[in-house]
Design an enzyme around this catalytic site. Structure first.
Site, PDB file in Angstrom:
ATOM      1  N   TRP A 120       7.459 -16.078 -23.258  1.00 35.45           N
ATOM      2  CA  TRP A 120       6.795 -17.045 -24.132  1.00 35.45           C
ATOM      3  C   TRP A 120       7.341 -18.426 -23.779  1.00 35.45           C
ATOM      4  CZ3 TRP A 120       9.248 -20.359 -27.685  1.00 35.45           C
ATOM      5  CH2 TRP A 120       8.357 -21.223 -28.326  1.00 35.45           C
ATOM      6  N   GLU A 132       3.027 -13.954 -23.974  1.00 32.99           N
ATOM      7  CA  GLU A 132       2.751 -14.242 -25.387  1.00 32.99           C
ATOM      8  C   GLU A 132       2.109 -15.613 -25.573  1.00 32.99           C
ATOM      9  OE1 GLU A 132       6.321 -14.341 -27.742  1.00 32.99           O
ATOM     10  OE2 GLU A 132       5.240 -14.548 -29.636  1.00 32.99           O
ATOM     11  N   ASP A 176       1.439 -12.010 -31.317  1.00 31.10           N
ATOM     12  CA  ASP A 176       2.331 -12.386 -32.422  1.00 31.10           C
ATOM     13  C   ASP A 176       1.417 -12.821 -33.564  1.00 31.10           C
ATOM     14  OD1 ASP A 176       3.771 -14.214 -34.162  1.00 31.10           O
ATOM     15  OD2 ASP A 176       5.396 -14.257 -32.692  1.00 31.10           O
ATOM     16  N   HIS A 210       0.671 -16.460 -34.464  1.00 31.57           N
ATOM     17  CA  HIS A 210       0.220 -17.347 -33.395  1.00 31.57           C
ATOM     18  C   HIS A 210      -1.280 -17.543 -33.309  1.00 31.57           C
ATOM     19  CE1 HIS A 210       4.161 -17.071 -30.873  1.00 31.57           C
ATOM     20  NE2 HIS A 210       4.350 -17.418 -32.126  1.00 31.57           N
ATOM     21  N   HIS A 252       4.435  -8.822 -31.768  1.00 26.51           N
ATOM     22  CA  HIS A 252       5.512  -9.533 -32.462  1.00 26.51           C
ATOM     23  C   HIS A 252       5.082  -9.593 -33.911  1.00 26.51           C
ATOM     24  CE1 HIS A 252       7.968 -11.936 -29.270  1.00 26.51           C
ATOM     25  NE2 HIS A 252       8.071 -10.623 -29.130  1.00 26.51           N
ATOM     26  N   ASP A 258       3.345 -21.017 -38.497  1.00 29.96           N
ATOM     27  CA  ASP A 258       4.078 -19.949 -37.807  1.00 29.96           C
ATOM     28  C   ASP A 258       5.534 -19.959 -38.264  1.00 29.96           C
ATOM     29  OD1 ASP A 258       4.777 -18.001 -35.930  1.00 29.96           O
ATOM     30  OD2 ASP A 258       5.172 -19.496 -34.383  1.00 29.96           O
ATOM     31  N   ASP A 264       7.578 -17.644 -39.401  1.00 31.47           N
ATOM     32  CA  ASP A 264       8.453 -16.509 -39.113  1.00 31.47           C
ATOM     33  C   ASP A 264       9.278 -16.052 -40.313  1.00 31.47           C
ATOM     34  OD1 ASP A 264       8.037 -15.732 -36.227  1.00 31.47           O
ATOM     35  OD2 ASP A 264       8.361 -17.871 -35.986  1.00 31.47           O
ATOM     36  N   ASP A 319       9.477 -10.217 -34.927  1.00 29.92           N
ATOM     37  CA  ASP A 319       9.830 -11.589 -34.567  1.00 29.92           C
ATOM     38  C   ASP A 319       9.843 -12.477 -35.803  1.00 29.92           C
ATOM     39  OD1 ASP A 319      10.333 -13.978 -33.380  1.00 29.92           O
ATOM     40  OD2 ASP A 319       8.399 -14.178 -32.370  1.00 29.92           O
TER      41      ASP A 319
END
Ligand code: RNT
Ligand code: ZN
Length: 422
Positions: free
Chosen positions: A189, A230, A263, A266, A290, A298, A300, A330
């Site tokens: 990534w 990614e 992900d 994303h 992910h 994003d 996380d 992730d």
């Protein structure tokens, strides 16, 4: 403490209720063995890594927020935390390492200098635990990434530095997989993009394609390593364009037989990764996930059992895609107990898979194919409140890990005994 007797009794009742709709709960629990979750090492220390003492995440369009005490500051601490987290999780895990987490033994080793020897102690640790390992090039938090471009840079010096880094990471991955006897998924990534409206989008994308071709020129046996790439829609400070977009990498993955990494932080907020899996798998052999929880961006956040993760898990289980989808996590929340973050997030993902395994899929497909859409909707809705937790608790009990909320006290104890003195 959970009353184990009660777990057994509840399970018996749940088993009957599921059996009445044609679902075998014992088989579902047994099927959980197919699920291996790759635990990202970077929740231990907020994506800092061990290149320098007190390294912190900088740049790359990603960010950790929070300053909860007790983050891992050494490799030993990171390993201890991962071991603690794994001890509280049912099922199987792997560990997913970023290149900045090497065992550099106080030496300053730049990204274009890393070798297998810097990761040997991690490999040995995984060997000891009997688990597999995945790996990632780290193309951010580095002076040569500060201008916003790495593999897609138009500066040849910078571009080739990152080509070298990714090539080395792939070689290291192949050796990891060889030694551990299970293929190491190497994920690439890059943060590359622009804050404001670019003119030469094509120029950067053709640079990226050239760099990937160079970095991936060496082919390794599939039993040792597999490449994943990614994409991303935007990053902080990189809002107007991401060079490695979804179209870019999906195209690259299909043409070059790579894994596409999806992900779920994303994409545009109403896009669903769960919907993308069956599309991608028509054209690529394997997908890497992910799993994360984006909150407005994003961000996380720690994964929770929500509709998004449920669709992802259901799509995989319904289609028997577990052998073709590698499940990685992730997220990185620095505002809460980090071992707690691992355990809550991993358990949430596992729960989604178990829920999926308790679905009478064939029956639902029959309703769908005969146009009985009210019945399909009603059944999907009723399934949500079936006694899933009794099956989950039984699964945890069988796996010898804390049942229900019992892990909370164990994590509090670890915080008192270990984290508080860091
Ligand atoms: C960033 C990507 C990437 C990173 C990790 C640390 O937006 O999701 O996967 O989170 O490599
Ligand atoms: Zn990711």
């Amino acid at each position: 403490m959970t009353n184990k007797n009660l777990v057994g009794k509840s399970y018996e009742l749940a088993r009957e209720q599921y059996a009445a709709i044609g679902v075998d709960t014992d088989a579902a629990i047994a099927r959980m063995k197919e699920l291996v979750i790759s635990l990202h090492c970077w929740q231990t220390d907020d994506v800092g890594g061990f290149e320098t003492p007190d390294a912190t995440l900088s740049g790359g369009g990603i960010q950790t927020t929070g300053n909860y005490p007790g983050k891992a500051r050494t490799i030993d601490q990171a390993r201890a935390d991962l071991e603690k987290a794994m001890s509280l999780l049912p099922g199987k895990q792997r560990v997913n390492l970023h290149a900045i987490y090497g065992d550099f033994k106080g030496e300053r080793v730049d990204r274009d200098q890393i070798e297998v020897k810097h990761f040997q102690s991690w490999i040995d640790w995984c060997k000891q635990l009997g688990i597999g390992m995945d790996f990632n090039a780290t193309c951010f938090a580095h002076p040569k990434a500060d201008a916003g471009f790495t593999l897609s840079s138009k500066d040849e010096d910078i571009r080739l530095f990152w080509v070298d880094h990714v090539s080395r990471c792939r070689a290291i991955s192949a050796e990891i997989g060889r030694q551990l006897g299970t293929p190491c998924v190497h994920n690439t990534w890059i943060p590359d993009g622009m804050k404001d409206i670019p003119v030469d989008r094509n120029g950067y994308r053709s640079q990226l394609k050239k760099s990937l071709d160079q970095a991936m020129a060496v082919e390794y046996p599939k039993e040792h390593m597999k490449d994943a790439i990614e994409s991303k829609v935007f990053g902080i400070g990189l809002e107007s364009m991401t060079v490695g977009s979804h179209e870019f990498y999906l195209g690259y993955a299909i043409k070059n037989n790579k894994l596409i990494c999806l992900d779920n932080g994303h994409f545009h907020p109403t896009e669903q990764v769960g919907d993308k899996i069956s599309s991608c798998l028509q054209f690529v052999d394997e997908v890497l996930l992910h799993v994360t929880r984006p909150v407005r961006w994003d961000s996380d956040h720690v994964v929770t059992l929500n509709d998004e993760i449920q669709l992802i898990a259901s799509e995989i289980v319904r289609n028997d895609f577990l052998s073709r989808v590698k499940v990685g996590l992730d997220f990185f929340d620095a505002s809460i107990n980090r071992i707690g973050a691992y355990v809550v997030g991993t358990r949430a993902a596992q729960k989604a898979f178990l829920v999926a395994m308790l679905e009478p899929t064939r029956k639902l497909v029959e309703l769908e194919e005969s146009g009985r859409y009210f019945e399909r909707l009603a059944m999907l809705e009723e399934l949500k409140t079936m006694p899933f937790s009794a099956v989950w608790d039984q699964y945890c009990l069988q796996e010898g890990v804390p049942v229900g909320m019992d892990y909370i006290a164990e994590i509090q104890q670890y915080e008192r005994d270990v984290l508080s003195s860091r």
